[in-house]
Design a protein around this motif. Sequence first.
Motif, short mmCIF file in Angstrom:
data_model
loop_
_atom_site.label_atom_id
_atom_site.label_comp_id
_atom_site.label_asym_id
_atom_site.label_seq_id
_atom_site.Cartn_x
_atom_site.Cartn_y
_atom_site.Cartn_z
N VAL A 116 -64.29 20.49 -40.60
CA VAL A 116 -64.63 21.35 -39.46
C VAL A 116 -66.15 21.43 -39.35
CG1 VAL A 116 -62.53 22.71 -39.74
CG2 VAL A 116 -64.65 23.49 -40.81
N SER A 117 -66.60 21.88 -38.17
CA SER A 117 -68.05 22.01 -37.96
C SER A 117 -68.44 23.31 -37.30
CB SER A 117 -68.56 20.83 -37.11
OG SER A 117 -67.90 20.80 -35.86
N ASN A 118 -67.45 24.18 -37.05
CA ASN A 118 -67.77 25.47 -36.42
C ASN A 118 -66.64 26.45 -36.71
OD1 ASN A 118 -65.69 25.19 -34.25
ND2 ASN A 118 -67.00 23.50 -33.60
N PRO A 119 -66.87 27.74 -36.46
CA PRO A 119 -65.85 28.75 -36.75
C PRO A 119 -64.53 28.53 -36.01
CG PRO A 119 -67.98 29.80 -36.51
CD PRO A 119 -68.17 28.37 -36.09
N ALA A 120 -64.59 28.09 -34.77
CA ALA A 120 -63.35 27.89 -34.00
C ALA A 120 -62.45 26.87 -34.67
CB ALA A 120 -63.69 27.47 -32.57
N GLU A 121 -63.04 25.75 -35.10
CA GLU A 121 -62.25 24.72 -35.78
C GLU A 121 -61.73 25.22 -37.11
OE1 GLU A 121 -64.52 20.74 -33.95
OE2 GLU A 121 -64.88 21.37 -36.03
N ALA A 122 -62.55 25.98 -37.82
CA ALA A 122 -62.15 26.50 -39.13
C ALA A 122 -61.00 27.50 -38.99
CB ALA A 122 -63.34 27.16 -39.81
N TYR A 132 -57.84 24.53 -47.29
CA TYR A 132 -59.29 24.67 -47.39
C TYR A 132 -59.92 23.90 -46.23
CZ TYR A 132 -59.88 19.83 -48.96
OH TYR A 132 -59.89 18.45 -49.02
N VAL A 133 -61.19 24.17 -45.98
CA VAL A 133 -61.92 23.41 -44.96
C VAL A 133 -63.17 22.79 -45.57
CG1 VAL A 133 -61.09 24.68 -42.95
CG2 VAL A 133 -63.09 25.53 -44.18
N GLY A 134 -63.51 21.60 -45.10
CA GLY A 134 -64.76 20.95 -45.46
C GLY A 134 -65.72 21.13 -44.30
N VAL A 135 -66.87 21.74 -44.54
CA VAL A 135 -67.79 22.10 -43.47
C VAL A 135 -69.06 21.27 -43.56
CG1 VAL A 135 -68.93 24.00 -42.28
CG2 VAL A 135 -66.93 24.48 -43.73
N GLY A 136 -69.39 20.58 -42.48
CA GLY A 136 -70.59 19.76 -42.52
C GLY A 136 -70.89 19.11 -41.18
N ALA A 137 -72.02 18.39 -41.15
CA ALA A 137 -72.83 18.01 -42.31
C ALA A 137 -73.86 19.09 -42.62
CB ALA A 137 -73.54 16.68 -42.05
N ALA A 138 -73.91 19.45 -43.92
CA ALA A 138 -74.84 20.48 -44.36
C ALA A 138 -76.29 19.99 -44.31
CB ALA A 138 -74.48 20.92 -45.77
N PHE A 139 -76.49 18.71 -44.67
CA PHE A 139 -77.81 18.09 -44.68
C PHE A 139 -77.68 16.69 -44.09
CE2 PHE A 139 -77.59 20.90 -48.43
CZ PHE A 139 -78.61 21.79 -48.12
N SER A 152 -78.74 25.41 -37.60
CA SER A 152 -79.12 26.42 -38.57
C SER A 152 -78.18 27.63 -38.50
CB SER A 152 -80.56 26.88 -38.31
OG SER A 152 -80.94 27.90 -39.21
N GLY A 153 -77.68 28.04 -39.67
CA GLY A 153 -76.80 29.20 -39.75
C GLY A 153 -75.33 28.91 -39.53
N MET A 154 -75.00 27.71 -39.03
CA MET A 154 -73.61 27.41 -38.70
C MET A 154 -72.73 27.25 -39.94
SD MET A 154 -71.43 27.17 -36.30
CE MET A 154 -72.44 26.99 -34.82
N LEU A 155 -73.28 26.71 -41.02
CA LEU A 155 -72.50 26.53 -42.24
C LEU A 155 -71.99 27.87 -42.76
CD1 LEU A 155 -71.49 24.71 -44.57
CD2 LEU A 155 -73.70 25.05 -45.66
N LYS A 160 -67.71 31.95 -43.45
CA LYS A 160 -67.35 33.36 -43.43
C LYS A 160 -66.27 33.69 -42.39
CE LYS A 160 -71.54 35.36 -45.39
NZ LYS A 160 -72.68 36.29 -45.20
N SER A 161 -65.94 32.71 -41.54
CA SER A 161 -64.96 32.96 -40.49
C SER A 161 -63.52 32.83 -40.98
CB SER A 161 -65.18 31.99 -39.31
OG SER A 161 -64.81 30.66 -39.67
N VAL A 162 -63.34 32.33 -42.19
CA VAL A 162 -61.99 32.10 -42.72
C VAL A 162 -61.84 32.73 -44.11
CG1 VAL A 162 -61.55 30.00 -41.40
CG2 VAL A 162 -62.69 29.84 -43.61
#
Length: 222
Positions: A116-122, A132-139, A152-155, A160-162
Amino acid sequence: MGERGSITMRVDYSVYLVTEESRNLKDLLYIVEEAVKGGATIVQLREKTSEGKLFYEKALYLKKLLDQYHVPLIINDRVDVALAVQAAGVHVGQSDLPLSAIRAIVPASMIVGVSVSNPAEAMAAEQNGADYVGVGAAFPTTSKGDANLLPSGMLEKTAKSVSIPAVAIGGINLSNITQLYQKNLAGAAIVSAIMNAPSPREAAAGFRGAVSGEGFNLSLEL
């Protein structure tokens, strides 16, 4: 810790090794075993372009190896391969088989992760049965060509949305992992920084040490 029916599992996502497809079977098994000895807690076999037979062969041998260390094997995308080798789980992306379809064909005990890449997808992933969810790309990363860097701040916002564990992925190394501290993450998914390290064991040990403090929310277990 969560429950699915009468099945309860505890999974350590803290040092989540994701393999590189370029490795032949012998090198793959060596690197993964060294990483596990160093502290890798879960392993995902990612083979984006390999034919089914080769993917299955790598998965089968990797499953046998990881069983010796009681480390879960997650298969990227290929639900059929995950079922064929009785892997612990499968990880899918936003454009892969829908979660509802996956849950209909896999055992209730099988772990299912979603990129996932945003709260809605998560939140959609959690609602539809993801573990579980994999969130990225972090870097910035070269390991996954189609990965977009998170704003910035999306990770942190996504994690925290789930209530299910969130694992950061994308360009993570020992130099930047401290930037992930206090973002409600259950772990970090590592690719090149372990797979291409001079000593995969030492690299994994370094990540194990980095996530063992108060920077990660290791209480988030399935």
